[in-house]
Design an enzyme around this catalytic site. Structure first.
Site, mmCIF file in Angstrom:
data_model
loop_
_atom_site.group_PDB
_atom_site.id
_atom_site.type_symbol
_atom_site.label_atom_id
_atom_site.label_comp_id
_atom_site.label_asym_id
_atom_site.label_seq_id
_atom_site.Cartn_x
_atom_site.Cartn_y
_atom_site.Cartn_z
ATOM 1 N N GLY A 113 44.436 40.849 38.582
ATOM 2 C CA GLY A 113 43.175 40.437 39.154
ATOM 3 C C GLY A 113 43.305 39.167 40.004
ATOM 4 N N ASN A 114 42.303 38.477 40.214
ATOM 5 C CA ASN A 114 42.511 37.320 40.879
ATOM 6 C C ASN A 114 41.211 36.408 40.540
ATOM 7 O OD1 ASN A 114 40.389 37.489 42.949
ATOM 8 N ND2 ASN A 114 41.479 39.391 43.513
ATOM 9 N N HIS A 115 41.371 34.908 41.048
ATOM 10 C CA HIS A 115 40.471 33.964 40.845
ATOM 11 C C HIS A 115 39.185 33.933 41.544
ATOM 12 C CE1 HIS A 115 43.128 32.069 37.784
ATOM 13 N NE2 HIS A 115 44.072 31.741 38.803
#
Ligand code: CTP
Length: 398
Positions: free
Chosen positions: A208-210
């Protein structure tokens, strides 16, 4: 008609309070849902019973009902209303509103209201002309409130001049034109993508990412405020969306692609602000992967570039907006993406800019359109950035 419009009517202590009865009756007749707040003084001019019977709702006067022990929540009432109309508005209440005083339920609601506020003053002509009242009225106009100017004629004092509350029919006509105003994106169908995507490795892990989704949610809100019909397709986020937005929750890039594809053909404006994962695991393990070896290799495969995919299908009438998050050669990379993905414009944010980016509440953007017109904006809260992006959309539509 005012069918199902929620009108909060504030009634102040003025002889013109008797007109509030006609006003209420007209509002109800045109289909509005009316709730009434009176100042303690207003009850000397007209009874709460008259107004509650006409509005078909209880009339509220104070913060707190000493008999039931119930608190009349001014914040809830303020948020309930589509419009807060204060008619008649006395010189005293106008002065309180202009100066932020809230010593009764009506003035507290005014401070909590986010909806448009209409004020129909009623007072004697000398009070209306007084420098203090003039200043207060001007102040209210700078707060974005609409002042419905009083009429000229015979006043209760026996004097003749300006100060009579506007006639209920005229107030109704004003509300009708307010609600029928055509917003710039009225009837436009929009898609907004937001948030990250999660690409599953096994049942418990993902790539995933932020991304927080805040930018996309702010754009969705602004498009809806401008009258558009908004479908928000969002990856996992803790953000809440407003009721006027059709929200579709997705997890992975493939899920997002499916939903964007489903609605893209009917979309007038599509804003792709999601931080979609560029790669996903080639295989998703059906069982939790055990930590056996010191070294673990995960084979990744490219996800579909959703934006490039719909860019190929886009018709000349459809507006397509993409984002580019860059760390170097920002403008050059953004222009390449703009052309490759067939966009009307691209919103560039650079991770070089302090305070801008994924998680925060602010962003600093540069908009580049297909003619390579470039507009750089200063660091702003994301709600303000959304306004700049939507203004560019409006410019392209008009
Ligand atoms: N995007 C998308 N689908 C993907 C990847 C990106 O729709 N699988 C969209 C994003 O929503 C954004 C734009 O493409 O509007 C740019 O994404 P970005 O990741 O910055 O660019 P990429 O084209 O993926 O290039 P790179 O990662 O190499 O910078």
């Amino acid at each position: 008609m005012l069918k199902d419009k929620k009108i909060l009517l504030g009634v102040c202590g003025s002889i013109a309070a008797y007109k509030a009865a006609f006003l209420t009756r007209l509002l109800v007749k045109t289909g509005a849902n009316v709730k009434i707040i009176m100042t303690p003084d207003a009850v000397n001019f007209i009874t709460p019973l008259t107004l509650s019977t006409l509005s078909k709702n209880p009339v509220l006067i104070s913060y707190f009902d000493p008999e039931t022990g119930e608190w009349n929540n001014h914040v809830d009432l303020a948020l309930w209303a589509d419009v807060f109309l204060i008619a008649p508005a006395s010189a005293n209440t106008i002065a309180k509103m202009a100066n932020g005083l809230c010593d009764n339920l009506l003035s507290a609601i005014y401070l909590s209201a986010k909806c448009p506020v209409f004020i129909a003053p009623a007072m004697d002509l000398d009070m209306w002309k007084h420098g203090s009242t003039r200043q207060n009225i001007q102040k209210l106009a700078t707060y974005g409130n609409s002042v419905i100017n009083p009429g000229d004629g015979e006043l209760a004092s026996g004097l003749t001049g300006e100060g009579r509350m506007a006639e209920p029919e005229d107030i109704i006509n004003l509300l009708l034109s307010h609600f029928n105003q055509k917003l710039p994106l009225q009837g436009k169908k929009c898609i907004v993508t937001a948030g990250p995507t999660y690409e599953a490795i096994d049942p418990v892990r993902f790539i995933g990412n932020h991304s927080s989704g805040k930018m996309g949610f702010a754009i969705a809100d602004e498009l809806a405020r401008l009258g558009a019909n908004v479908r928000l397709i969002t990856g996992p986020t803790s953000l809440k969306s407003n009721n006027n937005i059709n929200r579709i929750d997705v997890v992975s890039c493939d899920d997002m692609l499916k939903e964007v594809d489903r609605y893209f053909h009917e979309s007038d404006v599509t804003v792709m602000s999601a931080a979609v994962a560029d790669y996903k695991p080639l295989k998703k393990s059906s069982q939790k992967i055990k930590k056996n070896d010191a070294l673990f290799n995960l084979e990744l495969v490219k996800t579909t570039d959703i934006l490039a995919h719909i860019g190929q299908k886009k018709s000349a009438e459809q507006i397509l907006v993409g984002f580019a998050l860059e760390t170097d050669h920002e403008v050059e990379n953004a222009v390449t993406k703009l052309k490759r993905k067939n966009l009307d414009f691209i919103v560039l944010n650079s991770l070089q800019d302090e305070g801008a980016g994924f998680k925060g509440d602010c962003n600093k953007i540069t908009i580049i359109d297909q003619y390579l017109n470039t507009q750089a904006f200063p660091l702003k809260p994301k709600a303000e950035v959304a306004k700049d992006i939507c203004q560019k959309i409006i410019d392209l539509i008009i």
